[in-house]
Design a protein around this motif. Sequence first.
Motif, short mmCIF file in Angstrom:
data_model
loop_
_atom_site.label_atom_id
_atom_site.label_comp_id
_atom_site.label_asym_id
_atom_site.label_seq_id
_atom_site.Cartn_x
_atom_site.Cartn_y
_atom_site.Cartn_z
N PHE A 1 0.20 -15.09 6.53
CA PHE A 1 1.65 -15.15 5.63
C PHE A 1 2.19 -14.02 5.57
O PHE A 1 3.50 -14.02 5.94
N GLU A 2 1.74 -12.91 5.57
CA GLU A 2 2.13 -11.72 5.82
C GLU A 2 3.00 -11.40 7.12
O GLU A 2 4.23 -11.01 7.10
N THR A 3 2.32 -11.61 8.04
CA THR A 3 3.16 -11.49 9.40
C THR A 3 4.08 -12.38 9.51
O THR A 3 5.21 -12.10 9.92
N GLN A 4 3.97 -13.75 9.12
CA GLN A 4 5.25 -14.73 9.24
C GLN A 4 6.09 -14.28 8.31
O GLN A 4 7.42 -14.64 8.66
N VAL A 5 6.21 -13.78 7.24
CA VAL A 5 7.20 -13.39 6.24
C VAL A 5 8.05 -12.52 6.93
O VAL A 5 9.22 -12.47 6.59
N VAL A 6 7.15 -11.58 7.03
CA VAL A 6 7.94 -10.19 7.69
C VAL A 6 8.86 -10.57 9.01
O VAL A 6 10.11 -10.26 8.89
N ARG A 7 8.34 -11.61 9.66
CA ARG A 7 9.04 -11.79 10.85
C ARG A 7 10.26 -12.69 10.36
O ARG A 7 11.47 -12.65 10.92
N ASP A 8 9.79 -13.96 9.98
CA ASP A 8 10.99 -14.95 9.60
C ASP A 8 12.02 -14.36 8.64
O ASP A 8 13.11 -15.07 8.69
N TYR A 9 11.64 -13.51 7.81
CA TYR A 9 12.83 -13.22 6.65
C TYR A 9 13.30 -11.93 6.77
O TYR A 9 13.86 -11.32 5.86
N ARG A 10 12.94 -11.12 8.02
CA ARG A 10 13.32 -9.91 8.65
C ARG A 10 13.13 -8.92 7.48
O ARG A 10 14.11 -8.23 7.02
N LEU A 11 11.90 -8.61 6.93
CA LEU A 11 11.71 -7.63 5.78
C LEU A 11 11.32 -6.20 6.31
O LEU A 11 11.26 -5.56 5.50
N ARG A 12 11.17 -6.18 7.50
CA ARG A 12 10.37 -4.91 8.17
C ARG A 12 10.96 -3.61 7.29
O ARG A 12 10.24 -2.85 6.87
N ASN A 13 12.36 -3.72 7.23
CA ASN A 13 12.85 -2.34 6.69
C ASN A 13 13.80 -2.54 5.51
O ASN A 13 14.70 -2.08 5.07
N VAL A 14 13.27 -3.54 4.82
CA VAL A 14 13.96 -4.27 3.61
C VAL A 14 12.95 -4.25 2.27
O VAL A 14 12.15 -4.41 2.25
N PHE A 15 13.49 -3.90 1.07
CA PHE A 15 12.78 -4.24 -0.13
C PHE A 15 13.06 -5.73 -0.52
O PHE A 15 14.03 -6.11 -0.25
N ALA A 16 11.83 -6.14 -0.78
CA ALA A 16 11.92 -7.45 -1.43
C ALA A 16 11.10 -7.94 -2.30
O ALA A 16 9.99 -7.44 -2.47
N GLY B 1 4.96 -9.76 -6.61
CA GLY B 1 4.98 -8.39 -6.10
C GLY B 1 6.18 -8.28 -5.14
O GLY B 1 7.34 -8.76 -5.26
N TYR B 2 5.92 -7.24 -4.30
CA TYR B 2 6.86 -6.82 -3.64
C TYR B 2 6.46 -6.29 -2.12
O TYR B 2 5.27 -6.16 -1.55
N TYR B 3 7.58 -6.16 -1.39
CA TYR B 3 7.44 -5.83 0.31
C TYR B 3 8.21 -4.50 0.22
O TYR B 3 9.51 -4.64 -0.37
N ALA B 4 8.01 -3.48 0.62
CA ALA B 4 8.68 -2.22 0.89
C ALA B 4 8.52 -1.76 2.14
O ALA B 4 7.53 -1.71 2.77
N PRO B 5 9.63 -1.14 2.83
CA PRO B 5 9.58 -0.43 3.93
C PRO B 5 8.44 0.66 4.07
O PRO B 5 8.09 1.53 3.19
N GLN B 6 7.82 0.91 5.18
CA GLN B 6 6.69 1.83 5.22
C GLN B 6 7.06 3.21 5.08
O GLN B 6 6.46 3.79 4.54
N LEU B 7 8.43 3.42 5.27
CA LEU B 7 8.89 4.77 5.12
C LEU B 7 8.80 5.03 3.66
O LEU B 7 8.66 6.34 3.30
N PHE B 8 8.53 4.13 2.49
CA PHE B 8 8.58 4.36 1.15
C PHE B 8 7.11 4.47 0.84
O PHE B 8 6.96 4.49 -0.66
N GLN B 9 6.08 4.50 1.58
CA GLN B 9 4.81 4.64 1.18
C GLN B 9 4.61 6.04 0.68
O GLN B 9 5.15 7.11 0.95
N GLY B 10 4.20 6.03 -0.73
CA GLY B 10 3.91 7.25 -1.59
C GLY B 10 4.97 7.06 -2.98
O GLY B 10 4.43 7.20 -3.99
N ALA B 11 6.30 6.69 -2.48
CA ALA B 11 7.04 6.36 -3.78
C ALA B 11 6.56 5.11 -4.22
O ALA B 11 6.53 4.97 -5.58
#
Length: 237
Positions: free
Chosen positions: A97-112, A159-169
């Motif tokens: 699910f996580e792999t598909q959703v990040v790919r299909d909905y362009r989440l990598r660098n996006v908050f969702a 829940g949420y998806y956050a860009p890796q850059l925001f790990q910690g925040a």
Amino acid sequence: MAATDKIFQHGTLGLLVPGLFDGTITAGELLTHGDTGIGTLDGLNGEVIIINGHAYQAREDGQVREIAADETLPFASVHFEKPDISAPIEATNQADFETQVVRDYRLRNVFAAIRIDGTFKTIKTRVAPRQQPPYKTLVQATATQPEFSGEHVQGTIVGYYAPQLFQGATVGGFHLHFLSQDHQLGGHLLGFEIEQAELKIQHFADFQVHLPIDNEAYLQEEFDNETIDHAINKAER
Ligand SMILES: [Zn+2]
């Protein structure tokens, strides 16, 4: 008008790492910033799931109850729901699910915001146990946590998806909680298999962080990025 274009987050995941578990926003105030979201209560007391404007606590004893407006939280993320994607989703496990959703909905660098309503073949959650001051660190506090599971459960993942850059925040990547429709099962999601469900995604350009600047322990803490990164990977995944 409720702003549907941003995530509002009170506190940081990083502040939980050294054990700053005191609640610093009321549930009542939090709900003025969103009707959907996740968090934890004062004293790291369980897992919070906010759905349709109601905040629920999954407790370490397995019970679920609604949170009163005057209860407080050290960390929570909320938004007003207005998904821009709605799609049926079948027979998949969490990793796929996580792999598909990040790919299909362009989440990598996006908050969702992620919401999945449906029937789950399996659900596995855990619930942080309530702490008493003086607080331990997050890793110590969550070293042993009750886990709960169900089969053929109807319910909602939020829940949420956050860009890796925001790990910690926050948590970089996915941070998902679950609440069953009958309120018999809830918590921080450790794993799931979807039977049949509806996926809703809301992409955000804006992420608002609201800090507890009246909290003495927060003001004094010296945060260490490396410690925070390791602790989040250990305690929140
Ligand atoms: Zn969580």
